[in-house]
Design a protein around this motif. Sequence first.
Motif, PDB file in Angstrom:
ATOM      1  N   ARG A   1      49.382  33.121  59.097  1.00 34.34           N
ATOM      2  CA  ARG A   1      48.253  34.022  58.871  1.00 34.34           C
ATOM      3  C   ARG A   1      47.930  34.192  57.394  1.00 34.34           C
ATOM      4  O   ARG A   1      46.895  34.740  57.031  1.00 34.34           O
ATOM      5  N   THR A   2      48.823  33.717  56.527  1.00 28.12           N
ATOM      6  CA  THR A   2      48.625  33.835  55.081  1.00 28.12           C
ATOM      7  C   THR A   2      48.239  32.472  54.516  1.00 28.12           C
ATOM      8  O   THR A   2      48.987  31.505  54.667  1.00 28.12           O
ATOM      9  N   VAL A   3      47.080  32.414  53.871  1.00 33.94           N
ATOM     10  CA  VAL A   3      46.609  31.142  53.309  1.00 33.94           C
ATOM     11  C   VAL A   3      46.394  31.225  51.794  1.00 33.94           C
ATOM     12  O   VAL A   3      46.094  30.225  51.166  1.00 33.94           O
ATOM     13  N   LYS A   4      46.567  32.412  51.212  1.00 35.38           N
ATOM     14  CA  LYS A   4      46.335  32.567  49.772  1.00 35.38           C
ATOM     15  C   LYS A   4      47.161  33.736  49.260  1.00 35.38           C
ATOM     16  O   LYS A   4      47.221  34.785  49.893  1.00 35.38           O
ATOM     17  N   VAL A   5      47.818  33.525  48.108  1.00 34.06           N
ATOM     18  CA  VAL A   5      48.644  34.565  47.502  1.00 34.06           C
ATOM     19  C   VAL A   5      48.239  34.731  46.042  1.00 34.06           C
ATOM     20  O   VAL A   5      48.160  33.742  45.301  1.00 34.06           O
ATOM     21  N   ASP A   6      47.960  35.968  45.639  1.00 33.96           N
ATOM     22  CA  ASP A   6      47.643  36.287  44.241  1.00 33.96           C
ATOM     23  C   ASP A   6      48.666  37.288  43.727  1.00 33.96           C
ATOM     24  O   ASP A   6      49.050  38.229  44.442  1.00 33.96           O
ATOM     25  N   VAL A   7      49.101  37.102  42.478  1.00 40.13           N
ATOM     26  CA  VAL A   7      50.067  38.008  41.860  1.00 40.13           C
ATOM     27  C   VAL A   7      49.486  38.525  40.557  1.00 40.13           C
ATOM     28  O   VAL A   7      49.029  37.752  39.709  1.00 40.13           O
ATOM     29  N   GLU A   8      49.500  39.849  40.401  1.00 38.94           N
ATOM     30  CA  GLU A   8      49.015  40.490  39.177  1.00 38.94           C
ATOM     31  C   GLU A   8      50.069  41.469  38.685  1.00 38.94           C
ATOM     32  O   GLU A   8      50.954  41.879  39.441  1.00 38.94           O
ATOM     33  N   TYR A   9      49.934  41.876  37.409  1.00 40.44           N
ATOM     34  CA  TYR A   9      50.873  42.811  36.823  1.00 40.44           C
ATOM     35  C   TYR A   9      50.110  43.966  36.170  1.00 40.44           C
ATOM     36  O   TYR A   9      48.992  43.794  35.693  1.00 40.44           O
ATOM     37  N   SER A  10      50.745  45.133  36.179  1.00 44.65           N
ATOM     38  CA  SER A  10      50.182  46.283  35.469  1.00 44.65           C
ATOM     39  C   SER A  10      51.316  47.064  34.833  1.00 44.65           C
ATOM     40  O   SER A  10      52.460  47.029  35.317  1.00 44.65           O
ATOM     41  N   LEU A  11      51.012  47.741  33.739  1.00 49.95           N
ATOM     42  CA  LEU A  11      52.007  48.532  33.025  1.00 49.95           C
ATOM     43  C   LEU A  11      52.420  49.736  33.862  1.00 49.95           C
ATOM     44  O   LEU A  11      51.618  50.260  34.620  1.00 49.95           O
ATOM     45  N   PRO A  12      53.678  50.208  33.729  1.00 54.76           N
ATOM     46  CA  PRO A  12      54.680  49.689  32.784  1.00 54.76           C
ATOM     47  C   PRO A  12      55.430  48.464  33.308  1.00 54.76           C
ATOM     48  O   PRO A  12      55.946  47.690  32.524  1.00 54.76           O
ATOM     49  N   GLY A  13      55.556  48.292  34.621  1.00 54.82           N
ATOM     50  CA  GLY A  13      56.285  47.142  35.122  1.00 54.82           C
ATOM     51  C   GLY A  13      56.080  46.953  36.613  1.00 54.82           C
ATOM     52  O   GLY A  13      57.052  46.802  37.360  1.00 54.82           O
ATOM     53  N   THR A  14      54.827  46.935  37.035  1.00 55.60           N
ATOM     54  CA  THR A  14      54.524  46.827  38.464  1.00 55.60           C
ATOM     55  C   THR A  14      53.929  45.458  38.778  1.00 55.60           C
ATOM     56  O   THR A  14      53.031  44.993  38.076  1.00 55.60           O
ATOM     57  N   MET A  15      54.439  44.828  39.828  1.00 54.89           N
ATOM     58  CA  MET A  15      53.895  43.564  40.318  1.00 54.89           C
ATOM     59  C   MET A  15      53.060  43.853  41.559  1.00 54.89           C
ATOM     60  O   MET A  15      53.518  44.471  42.510  1.00 54.89           O
ATOM     61  N   HIS A  16      51.814  43.387  41.536  1.00 57.73           N
ATOM     62  CA  HIS A  16      50.914  43.566  42.665  1.00 57.73           C
ATOM     63  C   HIS A  16      50.714  42.218  43.350  1.00 57.73           C
ATOM     64  O   HIS A  16      50.203  41.269  42.741  1.00 57.73           O
ATOM     65  N   ILE A  17      51.129  42.126  44.592  1.00 62.95           N
ATOM     66  CA  ILE A  17      50.991  40.904  45.381  1.00 62.95           C
ATOM     67  C   ILE A  17      49.893  41.119  46.409  1.00 62.95           C
ATOM     68  O   ILE A  17      49.948  42.086  47.176  1.00 62.95           O
ATOM     69  N   LYS A  18      48.923  40.238  46.414  1.00 64.94           N
ATOM     70  CA  LYS A  18      47.811  40.355  47.361  1.00 64.94           C
ATOM     71  C   LYS A  18      47.680  39.048  48.134  1.00 64.94           C
ATOM     72  O   LYS A  18      47.695  37.969  47.526  1.00 64.94           O
ATOM     73  N   THR A  19      47.560  39.160  49.432  1.00 61.86           N
ATOM     74  CA  THR A  19      47.416  37.975  50.278  1.00 61.86           C
ATOM     75  C   THR A  19      46.016  37.914  50.866  1.00 61.86           C
ATOM     76  O   THR A  19      45.393  38.944  51.139  1.00 61.86           O
ATOM     77  N   ASN A  20      45.531  36.677  51.013  1.00 64.00           N
ATOM     78  CA  ASN A  20      44.240  36.435  51.667  1.00 64.00           C
ATOM     79  C   ASN A  20      43.115  37.244  51.021  1.00 64.00           C
ATOM     80  O   ASN A  20      42.287  37.829  51.703  1.00 64.00           O
ATOM     81  N   ARG A  21      43.114  37.274  49.694  1.00 64.76           N
ATOM     82  CA  ARG A  21      42.052  37.999  48.995  1.00 64.76           C
ATOM     83  C   ARG A  21      40.929  37.002  48.680  1.00 64.76           C
ATOM     84  O   ARG A  21      41.016  36.218  47.740  1.00 64.76           O
ATOM     85  N   PHE A  22      39.879  37.049  49.491  1.00 62.63           N
ATOM     86  CA  PHE A  22      38.748  36.149  49.331  1.00 62.63           C
ATOM     87  C   PHE A  22      37.482  36.955  49.078  1.00 62.63           C
ATOM     88  O   PHE A  22      37.298  38.037  49.640  1.00 62.63           O
ATOM     89  N   GLU A  23      36.612  36.399  48.279  1.00 59.54           N
ATOM     90  CA  GLU A  23      35.315  37.043  48.030  1.00 59.54           C
ATOM     91  C   GLU A  23      34.308  36.553  49.060  1.00 59.54           C
ATOM     92  O   GLU A  23      34.144  35.357  49.278  1.00 59.54           O
ATOM     93  N   SER A  24      33.640  37.503  49.707  1.00 63.97           N
ATOM     94  CA  SER A  24      32.637  37.148  50.702  1.00 63.97           C
ATOM     95  C   SER A  24      31.335  36.752  50.014  1.00 63.97           C
ATOM     96  O   SER A  24      30.867  37.431  49.100  1.00 63.97           O
ATOM     97  N   VAL A  25      30.741  35.621  50.434  1.00 61.51           N
ATOM     98  CA  VAL A  25      29.480  35.161  49.845  1.00 61.51           C
ATOM     99  C   VAL A  25      28.317  35.320  50.814  1.00 61.51           C
ATOM    100  O   VAL A  25      27.156  35.237  50.409  1.00 61.51           O
ATOM    101  N   CYS A  26      28.602  35.517  52.087  1.00 61.97           N
ATOM    102  CA  CYS A  26      27.566  35.841  53.064  1.00 61.97           C
ATOM    103  C   CYS A  26      28.276  36.415  54.289  1.00 61.97           C
ATOM    104  O   CYS A  26      29.498  36.593  54.291  1.00 61.97           O
ATOM    105  N   TYR A  27      27.499  36.704  55.328  1.00 58.99           N
ATOM    106  CA  TYR A  27      28.058  37.375  56.488  1.00 58.99           C
ATOM    107  C   TYR A  27      27.821  36.556  57.746  1.00 58.99           C
ATOM    108  O   TYR A  27      26.891  35.758  57.825  1.00 58.99           O
ATOM    109  N   LEU A  28      28.692  36.771  58.740  1.00 57.03           N
ATOM    110  CA  LEU A  28      28.599  36.015  59.976  1.00 57.03           C
ATOM    111  C   LEU A  28      28.788  36.961  61.152  1.00 57.03           C
ATOM    112  O   LEU A  28      29.773  37.707  61.205  1.00 57.03           O
TER     113      LEU A  28
END
Length: 241
Positions: free
Chosen positions: A76-103
């Motif tokens: 069910r997971t096809v994409k993984v993004d990892v970001e960081y924010s202070l002071p020391g937090t890792m943010h993991i996001k899965t299946n984060r896609f931008e919608s370009v139109c609707y169906l």
Amino acid sequence: MIWLPAKIRWAFLAIILVGGGSVVVMEFTDWHQLEAVTLDDRPVVEFESEMGLTSGKSVLEQPVAQLAERLLDDKRTVKVDVEYSLPGTMHIKTNRFESVCYLLDKRTGKMLGLNNQARAVPLEGDCRGWIDPVLTGVEAGSLFEMCDDIRVGLLLPQLRDLKGENKDLYRLIDEIDFSSRECVMVTISGLPYRLKATAEDFRHQIAGFIRFVESYQPEVEGAKLFDLRFPNLIVQTGERK
């Protein structure tokens, strides 16, 4: 030797000092040590045992690649993004896609988003601000999977190009209906008729028709359909098909 004006020399010195300060912060303070982890905006309390991460260790030294592989083992997971924010937090996001139109899913009747790869993605936020067209007459398939109808993948890049070239026209496209295997039926806001086009040459056919109408102002009273699929020819009919 190249001599620089005093102001420029001081500017370079300031940049060097700022860079050096950054190195000092990275090497001698603990702001970059991992303290917390979130997965899809939810805190992960036992991230050491669940994800193989190490508390107190630099965020830059965490086994991110191995973590991504573990998450991608779930079909069910096809994409993984990892970001960081202070002071020391890792943010993991899965299946984060931008919608370009609707169906509007033909099978379930649910409204979904489509990303630029024709993958079905969940919608977020209030739909009243939508400016993108809605695709109908086609099944979305499973969430995050690519749409089975190859014509959708052919049309989406053209929608993106049309949006860049003529945003006003793009915003007027209400619906693109894929119900027929031979064509797509296009509904333009404010027009009493629909346009029949091909997915392969959608952008040129729609833009060409608008230029034709603006240039020649043809008589369209009673028209229900314009067929744009033929080179150098526009066919008008008086009934909707």
